[in-house]
Enzyme design. Structure first.
Site, short mmCIF file in Angstrom:
data_model
loop_
_atom_site.label_atom_id
_atom_site.label_comp_id
_atom_site.label_asym_id
_atom_site.label_seq_id
_atom_site.Cartn_x
_atom_site.Cartn_y
_atom_site.Cartn_z
N ASP A 155 0.84 -1.20 0.00
CA ASP A 155 0.00 0.00 0.00
C ASP A 155 0.87 1.25 0.00
O ASP A 155 1.99 1.25 0.51
CB ASP A 155 -0.89 0.01 1.25
CG ASP A 155 -2.02 -1.03 1.13
OD1 ASP A 155 -2.15 -1.63 0.04
OD2 ASP A 155 -2.75 -1.22 2.11
N SER B 260 8.42 4.49 6.42
CA SER B 260 8.11 3.17 5.88
C SER B 260 6.88 2.63 6.60
O SER B 260 6.40 3.24 7.56
CB SER B 260 9.30 2.23 6.05
OG SER B 260 9.29 1.70 7.36
N LYS B 261 6.42 1.49 6.11
CA LYS B 261 5.20 0.90 6.69
C LYS B 261 5.38 0.57 8.17
O LYS B 261 4.42 0.43 8.90
CB LYS B 261 4.82 -0.38 5.93
CG LYS B 261 4.74 -0.22 4.43
CD LYS B 261 3.33 0.13 3.95
CE LYS B 261 3.38 0.73 2.56
NZ LYS B 261 4.04 -0.10 1.56
N ARG B 262 6.65 0.43 8.58
CA ARG B 262 6.90 0.08 9.99
C ARG B 262 6.63 1.25 10.93
O ARG B 262 6.65 1.09 12.14
CB ARG B 262 8.37 -0.35 10.17
CG ARG B 262 8.68 -1.70 9.58
CD ARG B 262 10.10 -2.11 9.90
NE ARG B 262 11.07 -1.21 9.29
CZ ARG B 262 11.47 -1.29 8.02
NH1 ARG B 262 10.99 -2.23 7.25
NH2 ARG B 262 12.34 -0.44 7.52
N ASP B 263 6.38 2.42 10.36
CA ASP B 263 6.24 3.61 11.21
C ASP B 263 4.81 3.82 11.72
O ASP B 263 4.40 4.95 11.97
CB ASP B 263 6.73 4.85 10.46
CG ASP B 263 8.24 4.82 10.29
OD1 ASP B 263 8.95 4.55 11.28
OD2 ASP B 263 8.72 5.01 9.16
#
Ligand code: GLU
Length: 307
Positions: A20, A242-245
């Site tokens: 996404d 990034s998506k980890r955030d």
């Protein structure tokens, strides 16, 4: 991709459908749309799906762009459908003597002594001038070669609406990987030219790639586009988002009851195109958009800032 009679210069947004879109990607997309639509250009979406892709990510990405109010000129182009075109461009460059086979591993490149005066990280030229016998010997190891462009410039300048004239390194870069996949730097140039793209808006992490791409465009007889490399979105540690955030995609934020309209407002605010909490739509942003007045620094996204 025949432009026919309806040719208009174009801008584009070219996501990699590997997951996404996060707020950084979405903000770049909004900027690409604004730059194109406020200058009467067509606006294309190109799916850069030669690498890792995630099932359904392309459709979700398009839905997210629509949710923020963006439209585009059809069709959406998928690079995976254009392999024959890339191959014919690679073959044409080979026939002109503009390529060479490279058998180096990544490690060999890192460990090779660099040529005198060569910029750091530039290809050291190991395979550029192999004799036929040396090439046959490397081939016999069974490792397939990558194809590199035989360049004759060290620096090439591009024109960037935010960075001015930018001169960067052009080394003998890869145009076809050793698994046969066309390299990003090749595909992007071939597609931008085929689609009449004369304005490339994207994250400033790609600024240093622009001289290589513009050099290749010139070699292929195309006028290089004008660029606008826009600041990235960073996390509180000043590392690229990034998506980890945390909750950084429209889907994540929807679960926390943040609407797409609120996401757009947040992006607009970060671009100094809206006041805090102001409800805006993309048409209002195009009225307010002035490239000269854009923030030039990255947007540091604080944890949960959009909630
Ligand atoms: N596909 C690249 C990305 O998602 C963008 C390439 C480009 O705009 O030239 O970062």
């Amino acid at each position: 991709m025949d432009q026919g009679d309806t040719f208009r210069p174009a801008g584009r947004y070219a996501p990699s459908p590997s997951g996404d879109l996060h707020l950084g990607n979405l903000r770049t997309a909004v900027l690409a749309w604004l730059f194109a639509r406020t200058t009467g250009r067509s606006f294309f979406i190109r799916m850069e799906d030669l690498d890792r892709t995630a099932v359904g990510a392309d459709r979700r990405q398009l839905a997210d762009l629509t949710a923020l109010g963006m439209d585009w000129d059809p069709p959406v182009v998928y690079q995976s459908t254009r392999l024959a075109t890339y191959q014919s461009v690679i073959d044409g460059l080979r026939d002109r003597g503009c390529t060479f086979e490279c058998f180096c591993t990544r490690r060999e490149i890192l460990e090779a002594p660099s040529a005198p005066h060569a910029p750091q990280g530039a290809y050291p030229g190991t395979c550029r001038d192999l004799t036929d016998a040396e090439r046959a010997e490397r081939r016999a190891t069974g490792r397939p070669p990558a194809i590199r462009l035989r360049t004759d410039a060290e620096l090439f300048s591009v024109s960037d609406l935010l960075h001015g004239s930018y001169a960067g390194v052009v080394d003998d870069f890869v145009i076809q990987r050793n698994d046969g996949t066309p390299a990003y730097n090749l595909a992007v140039v071939v597609d931008d030219a085929a689609q009449g793209v004369d304005q490339v808006v994207r994250g400033d992490d790609l600024l240093s790639s622009a001289p290589r791409q513009a050099y290749l465009a010139s070699l292929l007889g195309h006028t290089p586009p004008t660029y606008a490399h826009v600041p990235m979105v960073l996390n509180p540690d000043h590392v690229r988002l990034s998506k980890r955030d945390g909750a950084v995609t429209i889907a994540d934020l929807a679960e926390r009851e943040v609407t797409a309209a609120q996401v757009l407002s947040h992006i607009a605010q970060s671009l100094w195109l809206a006041d805090r909490g102001e409800v805006v739509d993309i048409a209002m942003l195009s009225e307010r958009f002035r490239p000269d007045a854009l923030p030039r620094e990255p947007w540091i996204l604080m944890a949960d800032e959009c909630e």
